[in-house]
Design a protein around this motif. Structure first.
Motif, short mmCIF file in Angstrom:
data_model
loop_
_atom_site.label_atom_id
_atom_site.label_comp_id
_atom_site.label_asym_id
_atom_site.label_seq_id
_atom_site.Cartn_x
_atom_site.Cartn_y
_atom_site.Cartn_z
N THR A 54 -9.65 28.26 9.87
CA THR A 54 -8.94 27.97 11.13
C THR A 54 -9.50 28.90 12.20
N ARG A 55 -9.24 30.20 12.02
CA ARG A 55 -9.60 31.19 13.04
C ARG A 55 -11.10 31.30 13.29
N THR A 56 -11.87 31.45 12.22
CA THR A 56 -13.29 31.71 12.43
C THR A 56 -13.93 30.52 13.12
N GLN A 57 -13.64 29.33 12.59
CA GLN A 57 -14.26 28.15 13.20
C GLN A 57 -13.79 27.93 14.64
N MET A 104 -22.51 29.44 10.14
CA MET A 104 -22.32 28.84 8.81
C MET A 104 -21.31 29.59 7.97
N ARG A 105 -20.39 28.83 7.38
CA ARG A 105 -19.50 29.38 6.34
C ARG A 105 -19.74 28.58 5.07
N HIS A 106 -19.82 29.31 3.96
CA HIS A 106 -20.20 28.65 2.70
C HIS A 106 -19.49 29.35 1.54
N LEU A 132 -19.83 38.65 2.14
CA LEU A 132 -19.70 39.33 3.43
C LEU A 132 -19.08 38.45 4.51
N HIS A 133 -18.58 39.09 5.54
CA HIS A 133 -17.99 38.36 6.67
C HIS A 133 -18.20 39.21 7.92
N PRO A 134 -19.46 39.31 8.39
CA PRO A 134 -19.75 40.26 9.47
C PRO A 134 -19.02 40.00 10.78
N THR A 135 -18.72 38.74 11.10
CA THR A 135 -18.07 38.52 12.41
C THR A 135 -16.58 38.85 12.36
N GLN A 136 -15.99 38.82 11.15
CA GLN A 136 -14.61 39.33 11.04
C GLN A 136 -14.64 40.84 11.26
N THR A 137 -15.68 41.48 10.76
CA THR A 137 -15.78 42.94 10.95
C THR A 137 -15.96 43.28 12.43
N GLY A 165 -12.41 39.87 -1.67
CA GLY A 165 -12.23 39.76 -0.21
C GLY A 165 -13.47 40.19 0.55
N ARG A 166 -14.15 39.22 1.14
CA ARG A 166 -15.40 39.54 1.86
C ARG A 166 -15.13 40.35 3.12
N THR A 167 -13.93 40.18 3.71
CA THR A 167 -13.67 40.91 4.97
C THR A 167 -13.65 42.42 4.74
N VAL A 168 -13.03 42.86 3.63
CA VAL A 168 -12.98 44.31 3.38
C VAL A 168 -14.35 44.85 2.96
N THR A 227 -4.78 42.18 2.82
CA THR A 227 -5.59 40.98 2.55
C THR A 227 -4.84 40.06 1.58
N ARG A 228 -5.23 38.81 1.63
CA ARG A 228 -4.69 37.76 0.76
C ARG A 228 -5.38 37.82 -0.60
N ILE A 229 -4.64 37.50 -1.66
CA ILE A 229 -5.30 37.34 -2.96
C ILE A 229 -6.09 36.02 -2.87
N GLN A 230 -7.40 36.10 -3.12
CA GLN A 230 -8.31 34.97 -2.83
C GLN A 230 -8.27 33.93 -3.96
N LYS A 231 -7.20 33.15 -3.95
CA LYS A 231 -6.93 32.17 -5.02
C LYS A 231 -8.16 31.35 -5.42
N HIS A 265 -4.87 42.32 9.52
CA HIS A 265 -5.02 41.32 8.46
C HIS A 265 -5.97 40.27 9.02
N PRO A 266 -6.99 39.86 8.26
CA PRO A 266 -7.91 38.87 8.82
C PRO A 266 -7.25 37.50 8.96
N LEU A 267 -6.14 37.29 8.23
CA LEU A 267 -5.43 36.01 8.17
C LEU A 267 -6.34 34.95 7.53
N PRO A 268 -5.87 33.95 6.85
CA PRO A 268 -4.46 33.56 6.77
C PRO A 268 -3.65 34.46 5.84
N ARG A 269 -2.38 34.62 6.21
CA ARG A 269 -1.44 35.35 5.35
C ARG A 269 -0.82 34.34 4.39
#
Ligand code: NCD
Length: 360
Positions: A54-57, A104-106, A132-137, A165-168, A227-231, A265-269
């Motif tokens: 949602t947010r990144t895109q 790109m997200r993959h 990794l998630h450099p733009t969240q950083t 969690g790639r954001t952390v 961070t969310r547990i990455q189900k 929190h990077p969200l989604p929560r």
């Protein structure tokens, strides 16, 4: 292998001075976005989202639209030729014929680097699997710069799924490059921070400790990054359920924290922060998401103006050696050149950072 274009695959491919320049520009844009309304007129961004977002895109899309540019892309690969079996190389090559920059997200680690190998335009990594998630950083750094007024001398609690969690991962790599930052990693034993990130913290000059108790460290923190547990990254539902609900931030736990601590929190929560915490002025996650749009405006502008080349693969192939991380892009896209850095018996995959020990 050197690409003719600037790419953002991993923030650590650039010096800290470059990040600081982006943050300064992000802050300028935040103060007066109207000034930049035509900065990317005539430019087109392609968003290739192979994973939900949602947010990144949307923040990338609004960032480009607010710069006066336009956007094409997909948010569901099944509505593109990917559903017919097209590989990552071909999709990227084609879209880079149409677009001036690709985001790109993959779901697979190393995908953005693989895309950059063939793209005829800059590629921005908007998250590659659990890597990794450099733009969240960049979003997080701008939030810290504006709200804490500094990027150094901070005690940062990271809580939740630190393994997937790639954001952390990206955040630790970046923040350890600023002086005197200390990380407190709060997780279960199963979801501890991967060792390649801990090594990166040490190499950057940062320090860390690990604990299983959020309450025990709450009063030490300047920043709490939940961070969310990455189900979606667990092998089975059972393993996910065993981790779910371990850490839940509540107003009661917030009473243990400093008055000027901030919650990010990077969200989604999902349920790791209860809704009443939102009313605490220290809860910054919704603001943080908005800063994401401004820093992405700064990033798009910078990438489109830059003529820098990017060194994508520095290492070499080793006869018969393949990456042992099954979530690495080199398995999903077998035509990719395998490439490893490292010497002696330890090699590091250049796509996913996975290490392998060679037996002699
Ligand atoms: C994060 C992601 O996709 O890694 N979300 C985001 O980009 N803001 C965090 C997550 O999905 O938990």
């Amino acid at each position: 292998m050197i690409s003719e274009f600037p790419h953002l695959i991993d923030l650590n491919d650039y010096p800290v001075t470059w990040w600081n320049g982006l943050l300064d520009l992000g802050e300028k844009i935040l103060q007066n976005p109207a000034l930049y309304a035509n900065s990317c007129k005539g430019k087109l961004m392609g968003t290739l989202f192979y994973e939900p977002s949602t947010r990144t895109q949307m923040s990338f899309q609004t960032a480009m639209l607010r710069l006066g540019g336009t956007v094409i892309g997909f948010d569901n690969p099944l509505t593109s030729s990917v559903a017919k079996g097209e590989n990552l190389k071909d999709t990227t090559k084609i879209v880079s014929n149409y677009a001036d920059v690709i985001v790109m997200r993959h779901p697979t680690a190393g995908a953005a680097k693989a895309a950059a190998l063939t793209a005829d335009c800059p590629v921005i990594n908007a998250g590659d699997g659990g890597h990794l998630h450099p733009t969240q950083t960049l979003t997080d750094l701008l939030t810290l710069k504006v709200k804490k007024k500094r990027l150094s001398g901070l005690t940062i609690g990271l809580c939740g799924d630190l393994y997937n969690g790639r954001t952390v991962h990206s955040l630790c790599k970046a923040m350890s490059c600023y002086p005197d930052n200390h990380f407190i990693m709060i997780s279960t034993k199963e979801l501890r921070m991967p060792s390649y990130i801990k090594d990166a913290i040490r190499a950057g000059g940062g320090t860390y400790e690990e604990t299983e108790s959020l309450e025990a460290v709450m009063d030490k923190l300047d920043v709490l990054y939940m961070t969310r547990i990455q189900k979606e990254r667990f092998a089975s539902e059972e393993e996910y359920l065993a981790q779910k609900d371990t850490y839940i931030l509540t107003p009661k736990k917030m009473q243990l924290a400093k008055q000027d601590m901030i919650v990010m929190h990077p969200l989604p929560r999902v349920d790791e922060i209860t809704v009443p915490v939102d009313d605490d002025p220290r809860a910054l996650y919704f603001k943080q998401a908005k800063y994401g749009m401004y820093i992405r405006m700064a990033l798009i502008l910078t990438m489109l103006q830059s003529t820098a080349k990017t060194e994508l693969l520095r290492g070499k192939e080793h006869m018969g050696v393949v990456c042992r991380n099954e979530k690495c892009i080199t398995h999903a896209e077998p035509y990719l050149p395998k490439s490893f850095t490292g010497t002696g018996t330890t090699l590091v995959c250049e796509y996913c950072d996975h290490r392998l020990l060679l037996e002699h």
